[in-house]
Design a protein around this motif. Structure first.
Motif, short mmCIF file in Angstrom:
data_model
loop_
_atom_site.label_atom_id
_atom_site.label_comp_id
_atom_site.label_asym_id
_atom_site.label_seq_id
_atom_site.Cartn_x
_atom_site.Cartn_y
_atom_site.Cartn_z
N LYS A 1 0.98 65.88 57.69
CA LYS A 1 1.47 67.13 57.93
C LYS A 1 0.54 68.21 58.59
CE LYS A 1 -2.37 66.64 55.02
NZ LYS A 1 -2.01 65.38 55.43
N SER A 2 -0.19 68.15 59.84
CA SER A 2 -0.64 68.49 60.55
C SER A 2 0.06 69.11 61.91
CB SER A 2 -1.93 68.44 61.37
OG SER A 2 -3.04 67.80 60.62
N SER A 3 0.88 67.35 62.08
CA SER A 3 1.65 67.37 63.10
C SER A 3 3.05 68.11 62.79
CB SER A 3 2.60 65.74 62.88
OG SER A 3 1.34 64.35 62.99
N TRP B 1 -1.98 77.95 59.02
CA TRP B 1 -3.39 78.53 58.89
C TRP B 1 -3.82 76.40 57.72
CZ3 TRP B 1 -6.33 82.98 55.59
CH2 TRP B 1 -5.81 83.58 56.42
N ARG B 2 -4.75 76.04 58.02
CA ARG B 2 -5.30 75.46 57.19
C ARG B 2 -6.31 74.94 56.54
NH1 ARG B 2 -6.47 70.65 61.76
NH2 ARG B 2 -6.86 69.74 59.37
N PHE B 3 -6.34 74.81 55.22
CA PHE B 3 -7.76 74.22 55.02
C PHE B 3 -8.22 72.24 54.52
CE2 PHE B 3 -6.17 78.21 53.38
CZ PHE B 3 -7.20 78.72 52.98
N VAL C 1 0.77 76.47 55.84
CA VAL C 1 -0.62 75.86 55.43
C VAL C 1 -1.05 74.94 55.12
CG1 VAL C 1 -2.33 76.61 54.30
CG2 VAL C 1 -0.43 78.34 54.56
N ASP C 2 -1.52 74.16 56.38
CA ASP C 2 -2.02 72.86 55.66
C ASP C 2 -3.07 72.28 54.74
OD1 ASP C 2 -2.44 70.46 56.37
OD2 ASP C 2 -2.57 70.63 58.73
N ARG C 3 -2.59 72.15 53.65
CA ARG C 3 -3.16 71.59 52.41
C ARG C 3 -3.47 73.21 52.39
NH1 ARG C 3 -4.40 67.07 51.24
NH2 ARG C 3 -4.98 64.58 52.65
MG MG Z 1 -4.08 66.65 58.74
#
Ligand code: MG
Ligand code: Z5A
Length: 209
Positions: free
Chosen positions: A20-22, A41-43, A96-98
């Motif tokens: 996901k992050s990549s 963005w991320r959660f 958005v990451d998660r």
């Molecule tokens: Mg990640």
């Protein structure tokens, strides 16, 4: 007078190590390159006070009741809601990451009631597109092995995978995450471009969970 152009809410979901992050990073760079206004963005957002409590819990430094931690994850999204909506309505696309889907899948995998898990998410902006990076827990585990955080265990990830299956709906696109970095990115691009274009060119209304 036409309505303001709205950005898209694009969410990446998947098991630990699914990429996901990549892929978020890659997607944001690609969309920026096409001249769009876009932010990553991320959660959990670990930079807030609530986020730091979550981080302590995930790192094993704090014990919390399962329901209490579920509500913290949700509160972490609620504290960012206004900012999220302002950006979207001003035409910025958010990758958005998660998001809420992680919140529900991980807590339900612990055995909490599914409807109870969904309740605190009701009213948050719904994703225009959920990209689910699909990989088996066994294949994901091979990617450098799991880290030290809570939940990073094979048996638990299997339960999470089952919960994610039950959440999939019409705005979801299942992406084969076993492919190379480049191939996974290619698989996601077209749908993302379409989604952003739909939001910018017509769909002003922001749906809610
Ligand atoms: Mg990640
Ligand atoms: N959680 C929750 O319970 N409730 C909630 O509401 C929310 C979250 C929002 C922390 O999440 C935990 O919080 C998470 C869910 C729970 N627990 N778990 N599991 P996080 O987002 O901080 O951490 P994570 O996303 O789970 O882990 P991760 O390691 O960041 O995974 P990733 O982002 O999916 O993967 P990545 O960092 O892009 O890649 C991982 C490795 O795989 C790395 O070595 C890459 O080089 C490699 N990789 C990636 N893609 C490929 C491909 N295509 N081929 C080969 N190798 C690859």
């Amino acid at each position: 007078m036409g309505a303001e152009k709205r950005g898209a809410l694009i969410v990446l979901e998947g098991l630990d190590r699914s990429g996901k992050s990549s892929q978020c990073h890659r997607l944001v760079e690609f969309l920026k390159g096409t001249g769009l206004k876009v932010e990553a963005w991320r959660f959990p957002d670990r930079t807030t006070a609530i986020g730091s409590s979550i981080s302590a819990y995930l790192g094993g430094g704090a014990e919390l009741d399962d329901r209490a931690v579920h509500l913290l994850f949700s509160a972490n999204r609620w504290e960012k809601r206004l900012q999220m909506e302002k950006k979207l309505m001003a035409g910025t696309t958010l990758v958005v990451d998660r998001y809420s889907y992680s919140g529900v899948a991980f807590s339900a995998a612990k055995g909490l009631d599914l409807e109870w898990c969904k309740a605190p998410e009701v009213g948050l902006p719904a994703a225009d597109l959920v990209l689910y990076l699909d990989i088996s827990p066994e294949e994901a585990a091979v990617r450098g092995g799991y880290g030290d955080e809570r939940y990073e265990q094979l048996d638990f990830q299997k339960k999470v995978a089952l919960q994610y299956k039950g959440l999939q709906g019409k705005r979801w696109k299942i992406v084969d995450a076993r492919q190379s970095f480049d191939q996974v990115h290619e698989l996601m691009r077209e749908t993302c471009v379409k989604t952003v274009s739909n939001c910018l060119n017509g769909c002003h209304h922001l749906s809610r969970l």
